[in-house]
Motif scaffolding. Sequence first.
Motif, PDB file in Angstrom:
ATOM      1  N   PHE A  54       6.500  70.297  -3.560  1.00  0.00           N
ATOM      2  CA  PHE A  54       6.397  70.211  -2.078  1.00  0.00           C
ATOM      3  C   PHE A  54       5.684  69.957  -1.134  1.00  0.00           C
ATOM      4  CE2 PHE A  54       9.559  73.080  -3.820  1.00  0.00           C
ATOM      5  CZ  PHE A  54      11.398  73.482  -2.946  1.00  0.00           C
ATOM      6  N   GLY A  55       4.596  68.803  -1.476  1.00  0.00           N
ATOM      7  CA  GLY A  55       3.892  68.577  -1.058  1.00  0.00           C
ATOM      8  C   GLY A  55       3.174  69.216   0.021  1.00  0.00           C
TER       9      GLY A  55
ATOM     10  N   GLN B 194      31.654  61.760  -6.090  1.00  0.00           N
ATOM     11  CA  GLN B 194      30.913  61.364  -5.502  1.00  0.00           C
ATOM     12  C   GLN B 194      31.509  60.577  -3.824  1.00  0.00           C
ATOM     13  OE1 GLN B 194      33.662  57.309  -6.820  1.00  0.00           O
ATOM     14  NE2 GLN B 194      34.646  58.920  -8.283  1.00  0.00           N
ATOM     15  N   GLY B 195      29.941  60.678  -3.432  1.00  0.00           N
ATOM     16  CA  GLY B 195      30.858  60.505  -1.840  1.00  0.00           C
ATOM     17  C   GLY B 195      30.055  61.938  -1.105  1.00  0.00           C
ATOM     18  N   MET B 196      30.311  63.137  -2.074  1.00  0.00           N
ATOM     19  CA  MET B 196      30.162  64.289  -1.380  1.00  0.00           C
ATOM     20  C   MET B 196      28.292  64.425  -0.178  1.00  0.00           C
ATOM     21  SD  MET B 196      29.685  68.085  -1.659  1.00  0.00           S
ATOM     22  CE  MET B 196      31.480  69.035  -2.567  1.00  0.00           C
ATOM     23  N   TYR B 197      28.583  65.075   0.791  1.00  0.00           N
ATOM     24  CA  TYR B 197      26.957  65.192   1.398  1.00  0.00           C
ATOM     25  C   TYR B 197      26.626  66.452   0.419  1.00  0.00           C
ATOM     26  CZ  TYR B 197      27.963  61.009   3.986  1.00  0.00           C
ATOM     27  OH  TYR B 197      28.835  59.935   4.209  1.00  0.00           O
ATOM     28  N   ILE B 198      25.419  66.739   0.610  1.00  0.00           N
ATOM     29  CA  ILE B 198      24.464  67.481   0.076  1.00  0.00           C
ATOM     30  C   ILE B 198      23.594  67.679   1.011  1.00  0.00           C
ATOM     31  CG2 ILE B 198      23.271  68.806  -1.478  1.00  0.00           C
ATOM     32  CD1 ILE B 198      25.433  67.939  -3.723  1.00  0.00           C
ATOM     33  N   ALA B 199      22.411  69.148   1.468  1.00  0.00           N
ATOM     34  CA  ALA B 199      21.326  68.609   1.653  1.00  0.00           C
ATOM     35  C   ALA B 199      20.342  69.885   1.230  1.00  0.00           C
ATOM     36  CB  ALA B 199      21.142  69.629   2.844  1.00  0.00           C
ATOM     37  N   GLU B 200      19.180  69.165   0.741  1.00  0.00           N
ATOM     38  CA  GLU B 200      17.945  69.944  -0.821  1.00  0.00           C
ATOM     39  C   GLU B 200      16.717  69.683   0.489  1.00  0.00           C
ATOM     40  OE1 GLU B 200      18.460  69.784  -4.159  1.00  0.00           O
ATOM     41  OE2 GLU B 200      20.830  67.823  -4.332  1.00  0.00           O
ATOM     42  N   THR B 201      16.153  70.610  -0.329  1.00  0.00           N
ATOM     43  CA  THR B 201      14.447  70.380   1.112  1.00  0.00           C
ATOM     44  C   THR B 201      13.730  70.205  -0.500  1.00  0.00           C
ATOM     45  OG1 THR B 201      14.191  72.809  -0.436  1.00  0.00           O
ATOM     46  CG2 THR B 201      14.859  72.379   1.954  1.00  0.00           C
ATOM     47  N   PHE B 202      14.130  69.627  -1.523  1.00  0.00           N
ATOM     48  CA  PHE B 202      13.832  68.995  -2.916  1.00  0.00           C
ATOM     49  C   PHE B 202      14.185  67.821  -3.155  1.00  0.00           C
ATOM     50  CE2 PHE B 202      12.851  68.687  -7.665  1.00  0.00           C
ATOM     51  CZ  PHE B 202      11.528  68.009  -7.329  1.00  0.00           C
ATOM     52  N   TRP B 203      14.048  67.171  -4.168  1.00  0.00           N
ATOM     53  CA  TRP B 203      14.900  66.230  -4.785  1.00  0.00           C
ATOM     54  C   TRP B 203      13.312  64.939  -6.461  1.00  0.00           C
ATOM     55  CZ3 TRP B 203      15.861  60.180  -2.505  1.00  0.00           C
ATOM     56  CH2 TRP B 203      16.428  60.380  -3.485  1.00  0.00           C
TER      57      TRP B 203
ATOM     58  N   ASP C 148       6.119  59.347  -6.202  1.00  0.00           N
ATOM     59  CA  ASP C 148       6.033  59.814  -8.273  1.00  0.00           C
ATOM     60  C   ASP C 148       4.665  61.529  -8.380  1.00  0.00           C
ATOM     61  OD1 ASP C 148       5.798  57.633  -8.844  1.00  0.00           O
ATOM     62  OD2 ASP C 148       3.295  56.840  -7.618  1.00  0.00           O
ATOM     63  N   ARG C 149       5.063  62.600  -7.167  1.00  0.00           N
ATOM     64  CA  ARG C 149       4.712  63.635  -7.358  1.00  0.00           C
ATOM     65  C   ARG C 149       5.635  64.590  -7.446  1.00  0.00           C
ATOM     66  NH1 ARG C 149       0.503  66.793  -2.829  1.00  0.00           N
ATOM     67  NH2 ARG C 149       0.102  67.791  -4.997  1.00  0.00           N
ATOM     68  N   THR C 150       6.836  64.341  -7.781  1.00  0.00           N
ATOM     69  CA  THR C 150       8.206  64.814  -7.927  1.00  0.00           C
ATOM     70  C   THR C 150       8.725  64.736  -9.251  1.00  0.00           C
ATOM     71  OG1 THR C 150      10.137  63.287  -6.211  1.00  0.00           O
ATOM     72  CG2 THR C 150       8.962  65.153  -5.609  1.00  0.00           C
ATOM     73  N   ARG C 151       8.525  63.183  -9.561  1.00  0.00           N
ATOM     74  CA  ARG C 151       8.955  62.452 -10.499  1.00  0.00           C
ATOM     75  C   ARG C 151       8.228  63.554 -11.679  1.00  0.00           C
ATOM     76  NH1 ARG C 151      10.573  58.591  -7.581  1.00  0.00           N
ATOM     77  NH2 ARG C 151       8.263  57.322  -7.424  1.00  0.00           N
ATOM     78  N   GLY C 152       6.833  63.553 -11.152  1.00  0.00           N
ATOM     79  CA  GLY C 152       5.249  63.790 -12.495  1.00  0.00           C
ATOM     80  C   GLY C 152       6.210  65.765 -12.266  1.00  0.00           C
ATOM     81  N   PHE C 153       6.091  66.372 -12.162  1.00  0.00           N
ATOM     82  CA  PHE C 153       6.268  67.605 -11.642  1.00  0.00           C
ATOM     83  C   PHE C 153       7.445  68.031 -12.880  1.00  0.00           C
ATOM     84  CE2 PHE C 153       9.867  70.573  -9.746  1.00  0.00           C
ATOM     85  CZ  PHE C 153       9.414  72.163 -11.199  1.00  0.00           C
ATOM     86  N   THR C 154       8.637  67.169 -12.763  1.00  0.00           N
ATOM     87  CA  THR C 154       9.685  67.010 -13.476  1.00  0.00           C
ATOM     88  C   THR C 154       9.674  66.156 -14.775  1.00  0.00           C
ATOM     89  OG1 THR C 154      11.317  66.288 -10.730  1.00  0.00           O
ATOM     90  CG2 THR C 154      11.731  66.235 -13.438  1.00  0.00           C
ATOM     91  N   LYS C 155       9.067  65.379 -14.659  1.00  0.00           N
ATOM     92  CA  LYS C 155       8.812  65.206 -16.409  1.00  0.00           C
ATOM     93  C   LYS C 155       8.147  66.063 -17.123  1.00  0.00           C
ATOM     94  CE  LYS C 155       6.691  61.622 -19.265  1.00  0.00           C
ATOM     95  NZ  LYS C 155       6.204  60.208 -19.017  1.00  0.00           N
ATOM     96  N   ARG C 156       7.087  67.170 -16.665  1.00  0.00           N
ATOM     97  CA  ARG C 156       6.371  68.324 -16.952  1.00  0.00           C
ATOM     98  C   ARG C 156       6.966  69.416 -17.586  1.00  0.00           C
ATOM     99  NH1 ARG C 156       2.793  67.256 -13.109  1.00  0.00           N
ATOM    100  NH2 ARG C 156       3.469  68.519 -11.862  1.00  0.00           N
ATOM    101  N   VAL C 157       8.098  69.459 -16.669  1.00  0.00           N
ATOM    102  CA  VAL C 157       9.042  71.255 -16.581  1.00  0.00           C
ATOM    103  C   VAL C 157       9.414  70.803 -17.290  1.00  0.00           C
ATOM    104  CG1 VAL C 157      10.567  70.943 -14.816  1.00  0.00           C
ATOM    105  CG2 VAL C 157       9.636  72.764 -15.427  1.00  0.00           C
ATOM    106  N   GLN C 158      10.760  69.611 -17.795  1.00  0.00           N
ATOM    107  CA  GLN C 158      11.696  69.248 -18.769  1.00  0.00           C
ATOM    108  C   GLN C 158      11.247  69.413 -20.143  1.00  0.00           C
ATOM    109  OE1 GLN C 158      12.984  64.814 -17.307  1.00  0.00           O
ATOM    110  NE2 GLN C 158      14.636  65.525 -16.487  1.00  0.00           N
ATOM    111  N   GLN C 159      10.110  69.169 -20.326  1.00  0.00           N
ATOM    112  CA  GLN C 159       9.949  69.665 -21.738  1.00  0.00           C
ATOM    113  C   GLN C 159      10.250  71.149 -21.947  1.00  0.00           C
ATOM    114  OE1 GLN C 159       5.596  68.765 -22.263  1.00  0.00           O
ATOM    115  NE2 GLN C 159       5.820  66.778 -20.966  1.00  0.00           N
ATOM    116  N   LYS C 160      10.701  71.671 -21.023  1.00  0.00           N
ATOM    117  CA  LYS C 160      10.617  73.707 -21.290  1.00  0.00           C
ATOM    118  C   LYS C 160      12.348  73.895 -21.012  1.00  0.00           C
ATOM    119  CE  LYS C 160       6.198  75.000 -19.839  1.00  0.00           C
ATOM    120  NZ  LYS C 160       5.848  73.894 -19.686  1.00  0.00           N
ATOM    121  N   LEU C 161      12.831  72.002 -20.862  1.00  0.00           N
ATOM    122  CA  LEU C 161      14.380  72.517 -21.021  1.00  0.00           C
ATOM    123  C   LEU C 161      15.412  71.724 -21.719  1.00  0.00           C
ATOM    124  CD1 LEU C 161      13.921  71.608 -16.883  1.00  0.00           C
ATOM    125  CD2 LEU C 161      14.027  73.982 -18.259  1.00  0.00           C
ATOM    126  N   PRO C 162      16.364  72.057 -22.128  1.00  0.00           N
ATOM    127  CA  PRO C 162      17.520  71.132 -22.360  1.00  0.00           C
ATOM    128  C   PRO C 162      17.710  69.833 -22.009  1.00  0.00           C
ATOM    129  CG  PRO C 162      18.025  73.515 -21.743  1.00  0.00           C
ATOM    130  CD  PRO C 162      16.827  73.276 -21.323  1.00  0.00           C
TER     131      PRO C 162
END
Length: 414
Positions: free
Chosen positions: A356-357, A276-285, A290-304
């Motif tokens: 990444f759009g 908590q409170g940690m600052y992190i730089a990322e290029t994908f969240w 909606d596009r990033t959530r859609g990709f995540t939902k699809r790939v999560q079918q292959k993940l634990p």
Amino acid sequence: MPLTRRAALGATAATVLSPAWAFGEARAQAAETIRIGVLTDLSGPYRDVTGPTSVACVRQAVEEFSAQNPNIRIEIITADHQNKPDVGVNTVRQWFDQRGVDIVTDVGNSAIALGINPVCVEKDKIHLNASAGTSELTAKSCTPNSIHWAYDTWCLSNTSGTALTKMGGDRWYFITADYAFGHAIERDTTRFIEAAGGRVLGASRYPFPQTTDFSAFLLQAQASRAKVLGLAMAGDDLVNCVKQAQEFGLGKSGMKFAAIIGSITGVLAAGPETMQGMYIAETFWWDLDDRTRGFTKRVQQKLPPGIFPNYVHAANYSGITHYLKAVQEMGVARAKASGREVVALMKRMPTDDDAFGRGSVREDGRKLHPSYLLQVKKPGEVRYPGDVYTLAGTVPAEQAFRPLSEGGCPLVRS
């Protein structure tokens, strides 16, 4: 293994032909098959931030492409580089010479990434780096056969160092992994801290990958009276170091933590209570739109259950998606004949995918997209699984990465 039913049926059919015909058929199929090598950490400290989830994201890209292009055969080959440059380089050379691999992706370790670059040039194959941090890949070590996708130390150092210093964190202390990756993070972030009016009070460098006890380095950081603890590390090291920093009370004393190369993988592993409170730089969240959530939902079918892709994982999906579009445009035979030609086409084509759009690939091989400064939520603010970040700032694509004129890439026209 082959990822299309057509390829599987073709392989089965080949086994029932006469030996001469079978040999000819096998050679024909080999010549027509695109082979992707995922070189990653499957057993070491970066297994979670790269590793199996990177492989799953490559599979996702291939499956989506194959659904629209069933006539193009694609195989995925994986290997563990063990974070040893000699293992990584020898694996890639064997892939090119004996297994017909056309493109190497993920890679992760900066020393290995720099080591395989000349091999890819020699064999005219492609190095699509999704997870190594060193910005040298688009500087003096850039090649016409390589592309650097998700991030680099310049980008994330710029995002964290500049913003946090301007927010009042003008005194820093670093704990740094003692190899090329960690050195690059510390060097690049220091430059942005100083440019924003701050200063670095000191740094401790720990042996990689042998260190699990960070107590001595944390005591030195605490004694420095720095306002920000810069963590020039990743993977399990980052999680272990932050846990121990909280145990020492550094967070309660008012010191901010900045994971220059952190990710949601480490946040979920340690939990919001620790991060908590940690600052992190990322290029994908994953929860950006909606596009990033859609990709995540699809790939999560292959993940634990409970696994969310980070920017490195997403870059494997994004980069391979763009590569396969170039293969489709050129044709398999021509794409296999010259990796350099494929890379040139990838630079000319605009990028667009659900991770990444829209974006582009610069002439030095740098993939361009925005960067985000994220802050980890308190446990009570989390609303659903994976909801661990608050967006603190966005750096647009044209400002997120080192200017083309400053890198020293020999491919850049003066």
